[in-house]
Design a protein around this motif. Structure first.
Motif, PDB file in Angstrom:
ATOM      1  N   MET B   1     -39.410 -38.753 130.487  1.00 51.58           N
ATOM      2  CA  MET B   1     -39.894 -38.361 131.806  1.00 51.58           C
ATOM      3  C   MET B   1     -39.449 -36.926 132.085  1.00 51.58           C
ATOM      4  N   SER B   2     -38.927 -36.687 133.290  1.00 49.93           N
ATOM      5  CA  SER B   2     -38.678 -35.310 133.661  1.00 49.93           C
ATOM      6  C   SER B   2     -37.673 -34.639 132.719  1.00 49.93           C
ATOM      7  N   GLN B   3     -36.725 -35.430 132.119  1.00 51.34           N
ATOM      8  CA  GLN B   3     -35.716 -34.839 131.252  1.00 51.34           C
ATOM      9  C   GLN B   3     -36.334 -34.193 130.012  1.00 51.34           C
ATOM     10  N   GLN B   9     -42.044 -25.577 131.470  1.00 50.73           N
ATOM     11  CA  GLN B   9     -42.930 -26.562 132.116  1.00 50.73           C
ATOM     12  C   GLN B   9     -42.581 -26.719 133.598  1.00 50.73           C
ATOM     13  N   HIS B  10     -41.280 -26.717 133.864  1.00 52.79           N
ATOM     14  CA  HIS B  10     -40.833 -26.753 135.262  1.00 52.79           C
ATOM     15  C   HIS B  10     -41.484 -25.648 136.057  1.00 52.79           C
ATOM     16  N   ILE B  47     -44.440 -36.309 143.151  1.00 48.35           N
ATOM     17  CA  ILE B  47     -43.578 -37.026 142.198  1.00 48.35           C
ATOM     18  C   ILE B  47     -44.408 -37.579 141.034  1.00 48.35           C
ATOM     19  N   VAL B  48     -45.530 -38.225 141.369  1.00 49.66           N
ATOM     20  CA  VAL B  48     -46.374 -38.800 140.310  1.00 49.66           C
ATOM     21  C   VAL B  48     -46.907 -37.687 139.404  1.00 49.66           C
ATOM     22  N   LYS B  52     -46.377 -37.301 135.394  1.00 48.78           N
ATOM     23  CA  LYS B  52     -47.509 -37.366 134.463  1.00 48.78           C
ATOM     24  C   LYS B  52     -47.947 -35.982 133.984  1.00 48.78           C
ATOM     25  N   PHE B  53     -47.161 -34.981 134.283  1.00 51.22           N
ATOM     26  CA  PHE B  53     -47.612 -33.612 134.038  1.00 51.22           C
ATOM     27  C   PHE B  53     -48.001 -33.372 132.579  1.00 51.22           C
TER      28      PHE B  53
END
Lengths: 524, 180
Positions: B1-3, B9-10, B47-48, B52-53
């Motif tokens: 996920m975000s990690q 990308q951030h 958040i979603v 899913k980015f």
């Protein structure tokens, strides 16, 4: 595109739609792609307006925010959002159009913005261009030479200023006090509301404090009544001290002194500015020989007595039956509540008169009866006085045997519910006129048909009419509401005098004398 | 996920979200009328979208993609939170409005950007009035009391200003498109 459809969309967006119309809107939205597109266009417009309003009102100076240390994992979670917020803020700054000033203290284009509104004043006299009667306050400097004012900022903070004082409103959250005294009452929405002085800034962390700044030496004295206040150096914003509830501070020449407590007990609080103004009514009025009675509705040691403040006049104190003491137009001001069928106050208006004016402040809860009594003679004989309100809210009345109610003309709007309202009934036999004023405006006009009979009210009931046996079949006329002032004059008050009474007694400066317009089709 | 996302990308995600947030918010606003609900849904969408980015292939399609996420989040929100609330649009209408809106994202973006120019065409008092009416926490009732106007009179005036702005925006768009 059908205009009615667009109206439905707008009504829905602004929470003004009825259930039936909402169902109609849903049907139309299902059927019409064009209407759906219009709805999206309106949403785009509203998104732009909301965003623009946010920039306009919040960009200049954010209220101070107190940061609490967060755990590291929480910081990592919110970091992207923090960066996003910062980007939006910077983008917003870059995007701000020319007419939006960014620097504090130089807000030329926003000078017309309303930052605060005048809730009330007592004897306020401004030395600069501030016009009395103008309740809006934008950024700028104000010199209050005398009197007191109560301002409410758009963020909800209340600021009471006692003259002489000079202050500068910079924006919603920051006001510079050059000299004079203030009291600030700050709700959660205005946390961080700051009074700036030459040497120190007093930042409210909720909820109430008072501050004086000396004219000569700029010495500050501050007392926290509730919550806490941060005292910061005005140059670098460094926190000097946090003053807690019940504590006080003196600050002079860069030094904090914990010396003598300041006496703020005489300092005005919200609500009592209006009450004070009303209590200090024109001495001329109290010495007016035509004022037969002034019932200010002060609860005395004998709570069954309604005292006539004009002790030199022949109208005796009233006798309260049933009606209960409650709060009136201001905190501390008393009123009588009439909410049962047998509540009333017995008063006597002795003598025979050629002219009579009755003035009351009343707040009606409901019009339960066909006639709702304000003040009625006990009987209904020639010379008796009747003053009441119909079920539809129209004032009505006159002198029995003198007025012909069928020839009355109703003007203006009816008396509203749940709002303090000033009513004056004026009868003049020499002028053959009978008039009733609602909030200073003529609401009923009648012509007297018999000028031979005098006005002879005698024993009357305030807030009711419990008729003698011959009228027992008449339906009840009990008032449902509050009365907190009654004046009886033995002359016909003119419009200017009525307007003066209205100004002295208005609940506050935001109180609107206009009443909702009549929308019902009434057959008299 | 975000990690698993890189710093780049951030940055990209935040930049895209910042750029397109007005359009996403407007698409939510079309079917949700309470400000706090709009804020909550936008937060859910963010958040979603972040989670899913890495499934987004074309960065140019970010706005449409986020609006699709918004559609699902709105339907879920309505089902969970406001099912029985009065004056909420039925789900089928909500879906129609949103799906059609997804085809008009660039139009929506252009409309939003026209406001500044049109506000300048308004007399100052009207401009200030309409902006004041849209500030957070301001209600018609409180504003009408402040200005000493009737609520109905004020609402009609604001409606006229909105119409004026909308016509101005349409006109500006037509000029840009060379229609007039």
């Amino acid at each position: 595109m059908n205009k009615d459809d667009l109206d439905l969309v707008d009504e829905w967006r602004h929470h003004r739609i009825s259930e039936d119309n909402f169902q109609k809107l849903q049907l139309r939205l299902r059927a019409s792609a064009k209407l759906r597109a219009e709805l999206r266009a309106l949403a785009d417009l509203e998104e732009s307006l909301t965003s623009k309003a946010l920039q306009t009102f919040a960009i200049f100076e954010e209220p101070p925010i107190v940061f609490k240390p967060l755990p590291v994992n929480r910081i990592l979670t919110i970091l992207p959002w923090f960066i996003a917020a910062a980007s939006i803020f910077l983008a917003t700054l870059a995007w701000a159009p020319q007419w939006l000033p960014i620097k504090k203290q130089t807000l030329p284009e926003l000078s017309h913005h309303i930052t605060a509104i005048l809730v009330d004043e007592e004897g306020a006299n401004f030395s600069n261009s501030k016009r009395m009667g103008d309740v809006s306050f934008g950024p700028g400097t104000y010199s209050l030479e005398s009197g007191s004012i109560h301002l409410r900022f758009l963020n909800g903070a209340d600021l009471l200023v006692q003259g002489p004082a000079e202050f500068e409103i910079k924006n919603e959250f920051h006001t510079q006090l050059w000299f004079g005294g203030i009291r600030a009452i700050v709700p959660k929405t205005a946390r961080g509301f700051t009074i700036m002085t030459k040497d120190a800034n007093f930042e409210d962390m909720g909820t109430e404090f008072a501050l004086t700044v000396g004219l000569e030496n700029g010495e500050c004295a501050m007392h926290v009544f509730e919550g806490s206040v941060n005292v910061r150096n005005s140059l670098d914003g460094k926190l000097l001290r946090n003053i807690q509830e019940g504590d006080w501070i003196r600050y002079n020449g860069g030094f904090i002194e914990n010396s003598e407590r300041v006496n703020f007990s005489e300092f005005p609080v919200p609500g009592n500015i209006g009450y004070h103004r009303w209590r200090n009514q024109d001495k001329l009025m109290m010495n007016d020989p035509d004022l037969m009675a002034w019932f200010p509705f002060n609860k005395e040691s004998n709570p069954s007595l309604l005292t006539n403040a004009r002790r030199d006049q022949s109208v005796r104190d009233g006798r309260i039956v049933g009606a209960r003491w409650v709060s009136g137009r201001w905190p501390g001001k008393q009123a009588l509540l009439f909410d049962r069928d047998n509540d009333y106050v017995q008063v006597e208006i002795p003598g025979e008169h050629q002219e009579l004016s009755i003035a009351v402040w009343v707040k009606i809860d409901s019009f339960d009866n066909d006639m709702n009594a304000i003040l009625n003679s006990n009987g209904a004989d020639a010379g008796d006085f009747h003053f009441q309100i119909t079920r539809q809210g129209w004032p009505r009345g006159g002198i029995i045997g003198v007025s012909d109610s069928r020839k009355n003309k109703w003007l203006g709007s009816p008396i509203p519910l749940a709002k303090w309202t000033h009513l004056v009934a004026v009868t003049s036999i020499p002028n053959k006129t009978h008039q009733i004023y609602v909030n200073g405006k003529l609401a009923l006009e009648g012509i007297l048909t018999n000028t031979q009979a005098p006005i002879r009210p005698g024993f009357c009931m305030l807030g009711n009419w419990l008729p003698s046996p011959e009228y027992l079949d008449d339906p009840p006329r009990a008032l449902r509401g509050r009365i907190d002032e009654l004046q009886v004059w033995k002359r016909a008050l003119d419009q200017a005098s009525i307007e003066r009474l209205l100004e002295q007694g208005r609940p506050n400066q935001l109180w609107n004398p206009q009443n909702p317009p009549q929308t019902l089709n009434i057959v008299w | 996920m975000s990690q698993s996302y890189s710093e780049d990308q951030h940055q990209t995600f935040i930049s895209l979200l910042t750029r397109h947030e007005p359009v996403i918010r407007a698409s939510i606003r079309a079917v949700i009328w309470q400000q706090e609900d709009i804020d909550e849904i936008l937060q859910r969408v963010s958040i979603v979208a972040w989670q899913k980015f890495n499934t987004l292939i074309e960065r140019d399609g970010f706005a449409v993609w986020a609006c699709v996420i918004a559609r699902y989040e709105i339907l879920k929100f309505k089902r969970d939170k406001v099912r029985d609330r009065l004056f909420e649009l039925d789900p089928d209408i909500t879906e129609k409005i949103m799906i059609e809106g997804e085809q008009e994202v660039s139009l929506s973006s252009r409309r939003i950007n026209q406001l500044d120019r049109c506000l300048e065409h308004l007399p100052q008092k009207r401009r200030e009035l309409i902006l004041t009416s849209y500030r957070s926490g301001c209600s018609i009732k409180s504003l009408a009391e402040t200005l000493g106007k009737s609520q109905d009179g004020l609402y009609q005036l604001l409606k006229r200003i909105r119409l004026e702005l909308k016509l101005c925006i349409d006109r500006q768009m037509n000029i840009e498109d060379g229609i007039t």
